[in-house]
Design a protein around this motif. Sequence first.
Motif, PDB file in Angstrom:
ATOM      1  N   ARG A  51       0.833  -1.202   0.000  1.00 44.76           N
ATOM      2  CA  ARG A  51       0.000   0.000   0.000  1.00 44.76           C
ATOM      3  C   ARG A  51       0.874   1.262   0.000  1.00 44.76           C
ATOM      4  O   ARG A  51       0.630   2.216  -0.738  1.00 44.76           O
ATOM      5  N   ALA A  52       1.936   1.269   0.819  1.00 47.20           N
ATOM      6  CA  ALA A  52       2.837   2.416   0.857  1.00 47.20           C
ATOM      7  C   ALA A  52       3.570   2.577  -0.469  1.00 47.20           C
ATOM      8  O   ALA A  52       3.781   3.700  -0.939  1.00 47.20           O
ATOM      9  N   ALA A  53       3.968   1.459  -1.098  1.00 49.67           N
ATOM     10  CA  ALA A  53       4.660   1.543  -2.378  1.00 49.67           C
ATOM     11  C   ALA A  53       3.762   2.133  -3.467  1.00 49.67           C
ATOM     12  O   ALA A  53       4.203   2.966  -4.271  1.00 49.67           O
ATOM     13  N   ARG A  54       2.483   1.735  -3.477  1.00 49.89           N
ATOM     14  CA  ARG A  54       1.572   2.277  -4.491  1.00 49.89           C
ATOM     15  C   ARG A  54       1.267   3.752  -4.233  1.00 49.89           C
ATOM     16  O   ARG A  54       1.156   4.544  -5.173  1.00 49.89           O
ATOM     17  N   ILE A  55       1.176   4.142  -2.978  1.00 44.15           N
ATOM     18  CA  ILE A  55       0.984   5.569  -2.671  1.00 44.15           C
ATOM     19  C   ILE A  55       2.209   6.367  -3.103  1.00 44.15           C
ATOM     20  O   ILE A  55       2.094   7.474  -3.663  1.00 44.15           O
ATOM     21  N   GLN A  61      -5.649  15.306  -0.533  1.00 42.27           N
ATOM     22  CA  GLN A  61      -6.384  15.533   0.715  1.00 42.27           C
ATOM     23  C   GLN A  61      -7.498  14.499   0.875  1.00 42.27           C
ATOM     24  O   GLN A  61      -7.728  13.975   1.970  1.00 42.27           O
ATOM     25  N   GLU A  62      -8.215  14.183  -0.206  1.00 43.33           N
ATOM     26  CA  GLU A  62      -9.282  13.192  -0.131  1.00 43.33           C
ATOM     27  C   GLU A  62      -8.722  11.803   0.200  1.00 43.33           C
ATOM     28  O   GLU A  62      -9.261  11.087   1.051  1.00 43.33           O
ATOM     29  N   VAL A  63      -7.638  11.433  -0.472  1.00 43.76           N
ATOM     30  CA  VAL A  63      -7.040  10.120  -0.214  1.00 43.76           C
ATOM     31  C   VAL A  63      -6.524  10.053   1.219  1.00 43.76           C
ATOM     32  O   VAL A  63      -6.663   9.034   1.904  1.00 43.76           O
ATOM     33  N   PHE A  64      -5.956  11.145   1.700  1.00 42.42           N
ATOM     34  CA  PHE A  64      -5.432  11.153   3.068  1.00 42.42           C
ATOM     35  C   PHE A  64      -6.544  10.991   4.107  1.00 42.42           C
ATOM     36  O   PHE A  64      -6.403  10.241   5.075  1.00 42.42           O
ATOM     37  N   LYS A  65      -7.656  11.675   3.900  1.00 39.10           N
ATOM     38  CA  LYS A  65      -8.756  11.567   4.855  1.00 39.10           C
ATOM     39  C   LYS A  65      -9.298  10.149   4.927  1.00 39.10           C
ATOM     40  O   LYS A  65      -9.669   9.667   5.998  1.00 39.10           O
ATOM     41  N   GLU A  66      -9.354   9.455   3.810  1.00 40.44           N
ATOM     42  CA  GLU A  66      -9.901   8.105   3.807  1.00 40.44           C
ATOM     43  C   GLU A  66      -8.870   7.072   4.271  1.00 40.44           C
ATOM     44  O   GLU A  66      -9.214   6.062   4.872  1.00 40.44           O
ATOM     45  N   ALA A 107      -0.555   6.606   5.155  1.00 41.78           N
ATOM     46  CA  ALA A 107      -1.067   7.977   5.231  1.00 41.78           C
ATOM     47  C   ALA A 107       0.019   8.975   5.606  1.00 41.78           C
ATOM     48  O   ALA A 107      -0.098  10.159   5.303  1.00 41.78           O
ATOM     49  N   ARG A 108       1.092   8.488   6.261  1.00 42.34           N
ATOM     50  CA  ARG A 108       2.182   9.396   6.625  1.00 42.34           C
ATOM     51  C   ARG A 108       2.852   9.992   5.387  1.00 42.34           C
ATOM     52  O   ARG A 108       3.280  11.156   5.387  1.00 42.34           O
ATOM     53  N   LEU A 109       2.947   9.215   4.317  1.00 46.73           N
ATOM     54  CA  LEU A 109       3.535   9.734   3.077  1.00 46.73           C
ATOM     55  C   LEU A 109       2.694  10.887   2.532  1.00 46.73           C
ATOM     56  O   LEU A 109       3.231  11.923   2.103  1.00 46.73           O
ATOM     57  N   LEU A 110       1.378  10.718   2.539  1.00 48.14           N
ATOM     58  CA  LEU A 110       0.503  11.787   2.063  1.00 48.14           C
ATOM     59  C   LEU A 110       0.597  13.010   2.962  1.00 48.14           C
ATOM     60  O   LEU A 110       0.630  14.153   2.482  1.00 48.14           O
TER      61      LEU A 110
END
Length: 948
Positions: free
Chosen positions: A30-34, A48-53, A62-65
């Motif tokens: 998941r982190a690699a795809r983000i 912002q939307e991806v981070f909230k979800e 989510a830390r990467l975002l």
Amino acid sequence: MTSTSSKPHDLQALDTLTGGAFTAPTSGERAARIRDWLAGNPSSEQMQEVFKELSGRDKGAARLLREKLDEIKRAKGQEAIAAEWAQKAETLLAQSKLNIADALAWQRDAAKAGAPLSREPLAGLKAQLAERVKGIEDLQHRAQVHREAAVLLAQRFEVLSTKGWKDAQAAEESLRADVTHWQQQAADIVADANWNSLDAKFAPQLEASKSQLLVVSDSFHGALAQAVAAAADAAAPLPPVPVWADELRAARGEVVAPKPAAPARPAAPKVDPAVRAAAQDAVQAALAKLEQETAEGHGKASAGAAAALRAVLKEHGKLVDAPLEARVHAALVAAGELEGWQRWSADKVREDLVAKAEGLLKRPEGQALGGRKMQETLRALRDQWKQADQGGVPNHALWKRFDEACNEAHKVVEAWLEKVRADAAEHRALRVALIEEVKAWAAAHAGATDLKAHNRALHQFADRWRDAGHVGEKVFAELQPLWNEAFGAARAPFETAQKASVERRQAMIAEATELGAQPMLRIDAVKALQQRWQHEAQSVPLDRRHEQKLWDAFRAPIDEAFNRKTVEREKASAAMSEHDRYVLDASRALDAANAGGDAQKIRAAIAGLEAALRGEVPAPASAPATTSDGPSVGATGVEAPGQAAAEFGESAEQTPGSSDAEATPSAPAAAAADAPDLVAPADGADASARSDSAAHEAGEAASVAPAAPPKPAPKPVVAMRGDDRPSSKKAEAAPAARGTGRFGDRRDGGRPGAGGPGRPNDRGGPRPDARGGDRGAPGGGRFGDRPPREDRGPRLGDAAFRAQREALERADMALRKLAAQAHGEALTQVLGAWEQRDAARLPSVQELGRAVTPAVRTQWSQAVGAAPTAAASDAAEALLRLEMAAEVPTPAEQLDARRALQLKLLTKRGDPTPAQTWGQDAGKVLAAAHDAATARRLQNALKALLRK
């Protein structure tokens, strides 16, 4: 789990947008795809939307975002800040009069505001301000030096006025040129572009120095011209300079008036001794204070004490005698040196602080200080600087360097504080969402029946609240009451169930106490009570410590009852049967043989122990009448050879195994007639609770029965399901074949029921197929091929069984040790016989072991007894074959030869292998001359071969 955002997002669309980040199976993927999605520079709204979800699902991804969003936010903020501070810098540079303090304040405030001073345009503006400040400081220094030069020129004029006028006339031209040059430099200083930026005091000071120098120069040149004229014309007036006037009078022949003598000093008036003593005391008190502060090194206090002493001297100085005045001057000098040393020491401390401040950002890779550590370090450095300033004169140059280094390092603190504020806001949102989620969950699970899942969910909520991140004290004080209220409402049904469960367990503890106090322990009631406790414990979980405390209270009376029963059982089985004594005696004899170290005696003792285990009684030295002193309950004494004691014990808890299925009865004939078979209990758990009193009566009857001669043949003891109390003995029935019933069924005709001993369609009856028959009979069994059961002798007690087992283990170890010793001695004798060429020293065939035949031993004897006849090549090849047969390593220098021999053997497949001819190969080696290296290789090979 409810979403932490009020606006629902389309997870499928977000998953497609991020390349499958939401459906990735692991957090790493998941982190690699983000990370791959962020490489494409998506918009801030999408991030912002991806981070909230994603923040509620995977904090690692989510830390990467969050870091990317923070970076964008900082970049936008820094651009605005950079524009603002660039405008301020341009305003400062455009001013004709620049204040140094304003320029330094701009750099400090910009750093505190987070402006990117290392990037353009602020980097260039910072350099321009620094150059401007440096030019102003240089101009200030030049003005101060020029003032001092004016003072020095005036002093030159004054010195020449004390010498002859001819000397002054000789130096007049050089002085005139120096004054002119000084005026030109003063004009250059005034014309400098930074002159208006200087402090207002410099302009009047320089102008006053110029005016004073010109007045002194004009007066000097006028007086010198008048002296030249007076020297040429005696009627000319004399110059106003006294030295020159006296010189001209002497040249004219006039009498020079002598200098008036100094007026006589009037005698000092007499002073009252009391006044002088008071003055002495005041000076001594101030002097003692100064000397104390100086000795202790208190610079600030010593300066105050010195000032106080000087004030006392102004008032009473005329009344102080010479010795005290000398002490006063010495103390003042020491205080001045201490003050100077403290200034130097303070500068050293400041230099160290500057080095520490500049080194904060120059640490090695991987050792950079974090935000909090950097903040604490900067605070400590500034406090140390304040302490250094208190003990000496401030140093502005070092302060400037120190302040710049601290401001530069403070950027790390500002970035950390910004991150802390962002994290606190995020953590607060997560905690508020968690409170709402707990409220919704409590409303949905108000009537839950699975209390374990309920408790597990509560623990998960508590863990999530504890791991929700740090918030400020004020925010935590605001959220904690809300959390306690929501969590208490969710936990209320579970706490109610726990209280009810504790009451039920207390009732079961009271019931267990009543059961344990009964004289006859009811095993079925204990089992049922334990099952109820287990069901209650599995249904309603309690706190670990509380549950353990309740369990200990529940188990204590039952354990006490079982312990009481165990003590009674041990008392009943304390006496040992005669067969066990035979086995114990044989075990002790085997231990004695083990200690002697004789293999023959050990084997004989093992044979005696095995005979004792089979029930064979050794022939006694004298044959006295033997009486049975075995226990009356649970064990039967052995009264003749071949008879065995069938020990079922007071409780028949264990079903007899295959090795214990056959045993010989030792009861008297009358008892055997009344009770032909010993029947195992139907239950598997301590059936003696129902048969203690009956068994005791049966034991007493057996003890008073008359002794009968032993039977010639042992009778097997057949284990039967049912009651084994003497009062419940049934008539002896013919043993039914084991193949006629299911495992565990009764052997005496099936289960009782409404249809009689064998109900219709009952599985206890004979099988309609051919699978019947006695499994234990010869040739019988499940598949018809089971061999006859081995007679393992009578059953042993626990002590005898353990004693014989440990004795046999020790005997086996002793035999192995003796065999290893004999093997090593034989090998040593072989090598010694080869070295001495003495066939008499060669061990016998028995000592060499079964691996060496008589023919091989004869060949070795002939090889050792004769002179070396084998060729070195044959011996080397034979030694290689020995190593191959023994599968031991070959020295490195012989590896090529071993590989060549292996290839040679591959071409001769019909020849015997080295493993078949190792005896002859060893004879070839022994026929060669002895060599130390060859002996070691031969020893390694034979060590392995003689064991085979």
